[in-house]
Enzyme design. Sequence first.
Site, PDB file in Angstrom:
ATOM      1  N   SER A 211       0.851  -1.191   0.000  1.00 10.86           N
ATOM      2  CA  SER A 211       0.000   0.000   0.000  1.00 10.86           C
ATOM      3  C   SER A 211       0.885   1.237   0.000  1.00 10.86           C
ATOM      4  O   SER A 211       2.111   1.132  -0.021  1.00 10.86           O
ATOM      5  CB  SER A 211      -0.898   0.009   1.233  1.00 10.86           C
ATOM      6  OG  SER A 211      -0.135   0.362   2.362  1.00 10.86           O
ATOM      7  N   LYS A 212       0.252   2.382   0.033  1.00  8.09           N
ATOM      8  CA  LYS A 212       0.961   3.664   0.050  1.00  8.09           C
ATOM      9  C   LYS A 212       2.049   3.717   1.129  1.00  8.09           C
ATOM     10  O   LYS A 212       3.090   4.342   0.934  1.00  8.09           O
ATOM     11  CB  LYS A 212      -0.036   4.806   0.307  1.00  8.09           C
ATOM     12  CG  LYS A 212      -0.603   5.400  -0.956  1.00  8.09           C
ATOM     13  CD  LYS A 212       0.273   6.564  -1.422  1.00  8.09           C
ATOM     14  CE  LYS A 212      -0.131   7.064  -2.803  1.00  8.09           C
ATOM     15  NZ  LYS A 212       0.991   7.265  -3.700  1.00  8.09           N
ATOM     16  N   ARG A 213       1.764   3.060   2.242  1.00  7.96           N
ATOM     17  CA  ARG A 213       2.724   3.082   3.354  1.00  7.96           C
ATOM     18  C   ARG A 213       4.101   2.573   2.942  1.00  7.96           C
ATOM     19  O   ARG A 213       5.107   2.906   3.539  1.00  7.96           O
ATOM     20  CB  ARG A 213       2.228   2.190   4.500  1.00  7.96           C
ATOM     21  CG  ARG A 213       1.172   2.779   5.363  1.00  7.96           C
ATOM     22  CD  ARG A 213       0.776   1.791   6.453  1.00  7.96           C
ATOM     23  NE  ARG A 213       0.288   0.541   5.901  1.00  7.96           N
ATOM     24  CZ  ARG A 213       0.861  -0.632   6.065  1.00  7.96           C
ATOM     25  NH1 ARG A 213       1.964  -0.734   6.771  1.00  7.96           N
ATOM     26  NH2 ARG A 213       0.345  -1.721   5.532  1.00  7.96           N
ATOM     27  N   HIS A 214       4.122   1.716   1.927  1.00  8.00           N
ATOM     28  CA  HIS A 214       5.394   1.120   1.509  1.00  8.00           C
ATOM     29  C   HIS A 214       6.117   1.989   0.489  1.00  8.00           C
ATOM     30  O   HIS A 214       6.973   1.522  -0.232  1.00  8.00           O
ATOM     31  CB  HIS A 214       5.153  -0.269   0.928  1.00  8.00           C
ATOM     32  CG  HIS A 214       4.544  -1.210   1.912  1.00  8.00           C
ATOM     33  ND1 HIS A 214       3.206  -1.498   1.915  1.00  8.00           N
ATOM     34  CD2 HIS A 214       5.093  -1.915   2.926  1.00  8.00           C
ATOM     35  CE1 HIS A 214       2.955  -2.357   2.897  1.00  8.00           C
ATOM     36  NE2 HIS A 214       4.082  -2.611   3.527  1.00  8.00           N
ATOM     37  N   GLY A 215       5.763   3.254   0.399  1.00 12.52           N
ATOM     38  CA  GLY A 215       6.408   4.134  -0.565  1.00 12.52           C
ATOM     39  C   GLY A 215       5.522   4.254  -1.783  1.00 12.52           C
ATOM     40  O   GLY A 215       4.354   3.904  -1.739  1.00 12.52           O
TER      41      GLY A 215
END
Length: 437
Positions: A211-215
Amino acid sequence: MTEEVRVRFAPSPTGNLHIGGAHTALFNWLWARHKGGKFVLRIEDSDRERSTKEYEENIYSGLEWLGLHWDEGPQVGGPYGPYRQSERLDIYHSYADKLLNEGLAYREGEAVIFRVMPGEVISFDDIVYGHIEVKSETLKDIVLIKSDGTPTYNYAVVIDDFTMAITHVIRGEDHIANTPKQILLYKALGIKLPEFAHLPMILGKDKKKLSKRHGATSVLEYKEMGFLPEALFNFLALLGWSPGDNREIFSVEEAIKWFDVKDVNKRASVFDMDKLRHINQEHIKRMDPERRLEAVKPFWEALGLPLEKHSPEYLAKVLEIMDGRGQTLKELAEYTDYFLTFEPVKERVDLEYTENVREVLRPFCNDMIKLSQWDTKTLEEFAREWSANRKVPLKKIAMPLRILLTGTKVSPGIFEVIELLGREETQKRLAHWGMLD
Ligand code: GLU
């Protein structure tokens, strides 16, 4: 004659083309190209509220950048169009009427709902996940058309895949749970089932769904970060597939040749940024020098460096001397900024440092600048002799020289750098630091 392979990528334009979507598109595209079949792009914009033109454009640009060109789709047309769901409402309604007439579906207000009969076992053999079975008791009745007249995903996808003559449905594993419902609809309509191949999930390094959290997850963000399309292609292809022989770096043509959807692995794969960077570096090394130069230029420009002051030959040499350093085009641009202008060097060097090295470096620079030849070999031999004669370790000269000329501690061989900068520019820089009489 065997049936032509027809696959589709069916994104909803409710967000940018992200890594998961690109991965699905890529596996479909590979299968179509491997089999000499057709890759269809279908825009699933039934959700009118959340679908936007911008997202649709972003999907087109992302696919085009990755080289995943489609044979049929909203922009190019094709014999089974239209390829945008919002333009296919009549088709969905005519099949729903058929199911209503046959008593297989019922109305509830404006909505049309499919009746799921108990006592059935729905099964299919997924190319990747193998045999899957579900009892119809576990399923609720299936909404086909919502009360606002738009079709649901599970219904539209069946009508679309059938009317577009899709032979292989290749999509993310999150759709496995939807497949039995879709199979019930195929059976009720008496139409031929496609083959199903679900692709493994992509996880972040923390083993959670990407997801976005992973860059960055949007494909075009990778372009901006300095990744090459063929490198991202190579990397995505390795998420759930491998060409065997431990081969990690391959071209698009090789992947087309070797790919088989039957070889896809169902184990979830991890999105490893370090691996992507490594693969990118390998592809940068393999690039044709002219194309590499063109690819780095926008990144130099973004840094505000004066490209126009240099000849194409000089810029090409700058990249050549880097000899494989830099994992992204952006890094390559950053690591070579000092070749294009002295300004960033001035900002990076500490004045106190120049004071500390002046005593040793100044006499050396005064002698070096007078050399009659200005090439790496001459410069290096001169430096070796000079340091031996004066009993000064070579690194006491080489490192300060590097820092004063490039503003960094890591660069290609400093004498190569000096040759390329040229006598005049070297002289200007050393004079600026007070290293010349
Ligand atoms: N629009 C659906 C999605 O983006 C397509 C799923 C499918 O390929 O059937 O998930």
